[in-house]
Design a protein around this motif. Structure first.
Motif, PDB file in Angstrom:
ATOM      1  N   LEU A   1      -6.368  10.254  -5.721  1.00 26.37           N
ATOM      2  CA  LEU A   1      -5.468   8.918  -5.010  1.00 26.37           C
ATOM      3  C   LEU A   1      -6.661   8.993  -3.817  1.00 26.37           C
ATOM      4  O   LEU A   1      -6.545   9.450  -2.969  1.00 26.37           O
ATOM      5  N   ASN A   2      -7.051   8.032  -3.772  1.00 27.66           N
ATOM      6  CA  ASN A   2      -8.087   7.811  -2.467  1.00 27.66           C
ATOM      7  C   ASN A   2      -6.862   7.327  -0.851  1.00 27.66           C
ATOM      8  O   ASN A   2      -5.539   6.711  -1.114  1.00 27.66           O
ATOM      9  N   THR A   3      -7.190   8.306  -0.337  1.00 32.31           N
ATOM     10  CA  THR A   3      -6.639   9.158   1.135  1.00 32.31           C
ATOM     11  C   THR A   3      -6.252   8.051   2.342  1.00 32.31           C
ATOM     12  O   THR A   3      -4.622   8.023   2.304  1.00 32.31           O
ATOM     13  N   GLU A   4      -6.819   6.672   2.155  1.00 33.85           N
ATOM     14  CA  GLU A   4      -6.195   5.554   2.787  1.00 33.85           C
ATOM     15  C   GLU A   4      -4.966   4.803   2.741  1.00 33.85           C
ATOM     16  O   GLU A   4      -4.169   4.688   3.128  1.00 33.85           O
ATOM     17  N   TYR A   5      -4.875   5.344   1.147  1.00 32.78           N
ATOM     18  CA  TYR A   5      -3.298   4.303   0.825  1.00 32.78           C
ATOM     19  C   TYR A   5      -2.022   5.710   0.657  1.00 32.78           C
ATOM     20  O   TYR A   5      -0.939   5.051   0.316  1.00 32.78           O
ATOM     21  N   LEU A   6      -1.899   6.993   1.413  1.00 30.23           N
ATOM     22  CA  LEU A   6      -1.258   7.783   1.690  1.00 30.23           C
ATOM     23  C   LEU A   6       0.084   7.378   1.988  1.00 30.23           C
ATOM     24  O   LEU A   6       1.083   7.663   1.752  1.00 30.23           O
ATOM     25  N   PRO A   7      -0.674   6.356   3.437  1.00 29.63           N
ATOM     26  CA  PRO A   7       0.857   6.727   3.922  1.00 29.63           C
ATOM     27  C   PRO A   7       1.564   5.262   3.693  1.00 29.63           C
ATOM     28  O   PRO A   7       2.842   5.616   3.787  1.00 29.63           O
ATOM     29  N   ILE A   8       1.437   4.743   2.402  1.00 28.44           N
ATOM     30  CA  ILE A   8       1.902   3.568   1.514  1.00 28.44           C
ATOM     31  C   ILE A   8       2.849   4.132   0.430  1.00 28.44           C
ATOM     32  O   ILE A   8       3.759   3.381   0.624  1.00 28.44           O
ATOM     33  N   LEU A   9       1.988   5.222  -0.015  1.00 26.66           N
ATOM     34  CA  LEU A   9       2.157   5.927  -1.126  1.00 26.66           C
ATOM     35  C   LEU A   9       3.747   6.697  -0.119  1.00 26.66           C
ATOM     36  O   LEU A   9       5.913   6.908  -0.662  1.00 26.66           O
ATOM     37  N   GLY A  10       3.933   7.088   1.491  1.00 23.23           N
ATOM     38  CA  GLY A  10       5.124   7.736   1.885  1.00 23.23           C
ATOM     39  C   GLY A  10       5.907   6.720   2.109  1.00 23.23           C
ATOM     40  O   GLY A  10       7.002   7.361   1.997  1.00 23.23           O
ATOM     41  N   ARG A  11       5.908   5.909   2.604  1.00 17.12           N
ATOM     42  CA  ARG A  11       6.604   4.591   2.704  1.00 17.12           C
ATOM     43  C   ARG A  11       7.455   4.620   1.155  1.00 17.12           C
ATOM     44  O   ARG A  11       8.602   4.548   1.457  1.00 17.12           O
ATOM     45  N   MET A  12       6.880   4.489   0.512  1.00 15.31           N
ATOM     46  CA  MET A  12       7.556   4.215  -0.617  1.00 15.31           C
ATOM     47  C   MET A  12       8.463   5.145  -1.206  1.00 15.31           C
ATOM     48  O   MET A  12       9.420   5.057  -1.622  1.00 15.31           O
TER      49      MET A  12
ATOM     50  N   GLU B   1      -0.225  11.784 -13.038  1.00 15.06           N
ATOM     51  CA  GLU B   1       0.605  13.228 -11.811  1.00 15.06           C
ATOM     52  C   GLU B   1      -0.080  13.039 -10.643  1.00 15.06           C
ATOM     53  O   GLU B   1       0.429  13.625 -10.211  1.00 15.06           O
ATOM     54  N   SER B   2      -1.281  12.343 -10.831  1.00 13.86           N
ATOM     55  CA  SER B   2      -1.385  12.626  -9.496  1.00 13.86           C
ATOM     56  C   SER B   2      -0.169  11.796  -8.241  1.00 13.86           C
ATOM     57  O   SER B   2       0.038  12.456  -7.356  1.00 13.86           O
ATOM     58  N   ALA B   3      -0.369  10.637  -8.654  1.00 20.00           N
ATOM     59  CA  ALA B   3       0.564   9.887  -8.161  1.00 20.00           C
ATOM     60  C   ALA B   3       1.944  10.307  -8.058  1.00 20.00           C
ATOM     61  O   ALA B   3       2.877  10.204  -6.624  1.00 20.00           O
ATOM     62  N   LYS B   4       2.685  11.057  -8.709  1.00 19.95           N
ATOM     63  CA  LYS B   4       3.923  11.366  -8.882  1.00 19.95           C
ATOM     64  C   LYS B   4       3.710  13.035  -8.040  1.00 19.95           C
ATOM     65  O   LYS B   4       5.119  12.993  -6.972  1.00 19.95           O
ATOM     66  N   ALA B   5       2.651  13.236  -7.070  1.00 19.85           N
ATOM     67  CA  ALA B   5       2.686  14.723  -6.870  1.00 19.85           C
ATOM     68  C   ALA B   5       2.757  14.072  -5.976  1.00 19.85           C
ATOM     69  O   ALA B   5       3.127  14.821  -4.478  1.00 19.85           O
ATOM     70  N   VAL B   6       2.327  12.490  -5.420  1.00 21.82           N
ATOM     71  CA  VAL B   6       2.325  11.978  -3.036  1.00 21.82           C
ATOM     72  C   VAL B   6       3.975  11.789  -3.706  1.00 21.82           C
ATOM     73  O   VAL B   6       4.491  12.774  -2.075  1.00 21.82           O
TER      74      VAL B   6
ATOM     75  N   GLU C   1      -5.671  -4.263  -5.223  1.00 25.35           N
ATOM     76  CA  GLU C   1      -6.460  -3.298  -4.691  1.00 25.35           C
ATOM     77  C   GLU C   1      -5.865  -2.408  -3.383  1.00 25.35           C
ATOM     78  O   GLU C   1      -6.227  -2.316  -2.088  1.00 25.35           O
ATOM     79  N   ALA C   2      -5.238  -1.196  -3.845  1.00 24.24           N
ATOM     80  CA  ALA C   2      -4.722  -0.498  -2.884  1.00 24.24           C
ATOM     81  C   ALA C   2      -4.572   1.097  -3.570  1.00 24.24           C
ATOM     82  O   ALA C   2      -5.865   2.020  -3.738  1.00 24.24           O
ATOM     83  N   VAL C   3      -3.647   1.274  -5.021  1.00 21.40           N
ATOM     84  CA  VAL C   3      -4.013   2.609  -5.703  1.00 21.40           C
ATOM     85  C   VAL C   3      -5.139   3.334  -5.891  1.00 21.40           C
ATOM     86  O   VAL C   3      -4.834   2.852  -7.650  1.00 21.40           O
ATOM     87  N   LEU C   4      -6.646   2.367  -5.679  1.00 22.10           N
ATOM     88  CA  LEU C   4      -7.553   2.037  -6.678  1.00 22.10           C
ATOM     89  C   LEU C   4      -8.019   3.880  -7.155  1.00 22.10           C
ATOM     90  O   LEU C   4      -7.573   4.869  -5.993  1.00 22.10           O
ATOM     91  N   PHE C   5      -8.139   4.604  -7.835  1.00 19.16           N
ATOM     92  CA  PHE C   5      -9.081   5.344  -7.787  1.00 19.16           C
ATOM     93  C   PHE C   5     -10.684   5.756  -8.113  1.00 19.16           C
ATOM     94  O   PHE C   5     -11.418   4.292  -8.336  1.00 19.16           O
ATOM     95  N   ASN C   6     -11.114   6.249  -7.509  1.00 22.58           N
ATOM     96  CA  ASN C   6     -13.283   6.259  -8.216  1.00 22.58           C
ATOM     97  C   ASN C   6     -13.032   6.334  -8.985  1.00 22.58           C
ATOM     98  O   ASN C   6     -12.232   7.084 -10.259  1.00 22.58           O
ATOM     99  N   VAL C   7     -14.090   6.521 -10.088  1.00 26.30           N
ATOM    100  CA  VAL C   7     -14.917   6.347 -11.393  1.00 26.30           C
ATOM    101  C   VAL C   7     -14.372   7.432 -11.549  1.00 26.30           C
ATOM    102  O   VAL C   7     -14.892   8.511 -10.626  1.00 26.30           O
ATOM    103  N   ASN C   8     -14.026   8.202 -13.432  1.00 25.31           N
ATOM    104  CA  ASN C   8     -13.546   9.232 -13.611  1.00 25.31           C
ATOM    105  C   ASN C   8     -13.042  10.554 -12.498  1.00 25.31           C
ATOM    106  O   ASN C   8     -12.673  11.405 -11.968  1.00 25.31           O
ATOM    107  N   SER C   9     -11.751   9.124 -11.499  1.00 26.10           N
ATOM    108  CA  SER C   9     -11.009  10.647 -10.738  1.00 26.10           C
ATOM    109  C   SER C   9     -10.156  10.696 -10.826  1.00 26.10           C
ATOM    110  O   SER C   9      -9.183   8.905 -10.917  1.00 26.10           O
TER     111      SER C   9
END
Length: 175
Positions: free
Chosen positions: A73-84, A120-125, A62-70
């Motif tokens: 990454l939903n921007t609200e989860y970028l801080p979580i990936l920053g911690r990762m 690739e989008s997740a990698k870019a973050v 329920e976190a790194v979810l994508f919208n349909v056809n997108s």
């Protein structure tokens, strides 16, 4: 005869030292993965973090979810990936395999391409957060391996995801 025995003894000693070195290396690798696992588990409570043999798997339900056809990454989860990323930078001998997934609403080819773009989008973050890109490997699996029922809106939402697998010093096979 003495020379032959001496050579045998040297060979046994060499094998023993070599075996000991390999054992120490494996222990060091496991220790690094165990530390990575413990840190991720502690610092990323919203993630499902598991240690499975010689890999750490991170799924953000329920976190790194994508919208349909997108593939964004939903921007609200970028801080979580920053911690990762901060944690991954601490354990710089690890490698990250990111797999992208889709729901079943598109064609097989479309879903495969979209899942690759999601990875690739997740990698870019992570790269933006200073994780060395040479440590990150991506691929897309389209709508394979769903984690929820694709016949429901909620299930399809959960299937639009990326998963992270962390290994010690992964090197892909040369083609």
């Amino acid at each position: 005869m003495k020379n032959a025995l001496l050579l045998i003894w040297i060979a046994v000693l060499t094998l023993s030292v070599s075996s000991c070195s390999k054992t120490k290396k494996l222990a060091r690798q496991h220790h690094e993965l165990e530390d990575t696992y413990q840190t991720l588990k502690r610092e990323m409570s919203e993630a499902e973090v598991t240690l499975e043999g010689e890999k750490v798997k991170v799924v953000l339900p329920e976190a790194v979810l994508f919208n349909v056809n997108s593939a964004d990454l939903n921007t609200e989860y970028l801080p979580i990936l920053g911690r990762m990323a901060t944690i991954l930078n601490k354990y710089d001998k690890t490698s990250v395999l990111i797999t992208g997934f889709t729901d079943v609403t598109g064609t097989e080819n479309y879903n495969l391409e979209l899942s690759k773009k999601r990875a690739e989008s997740a990698k870019a973050v992570l790269v933006k957060n200073k994780v060395n890109s040479g440590r990150i490997f991506t691929w897309g699996l389209g709508d394979k391996n769903p984690v929820a029922d694709n016949s429901t809106l909620s299930g399809r939402k959960q299937n639009r995801r990326v998963e992270y697998v962390i290994l010690y010093d992964y090197k892909p096979e040369k083609e």
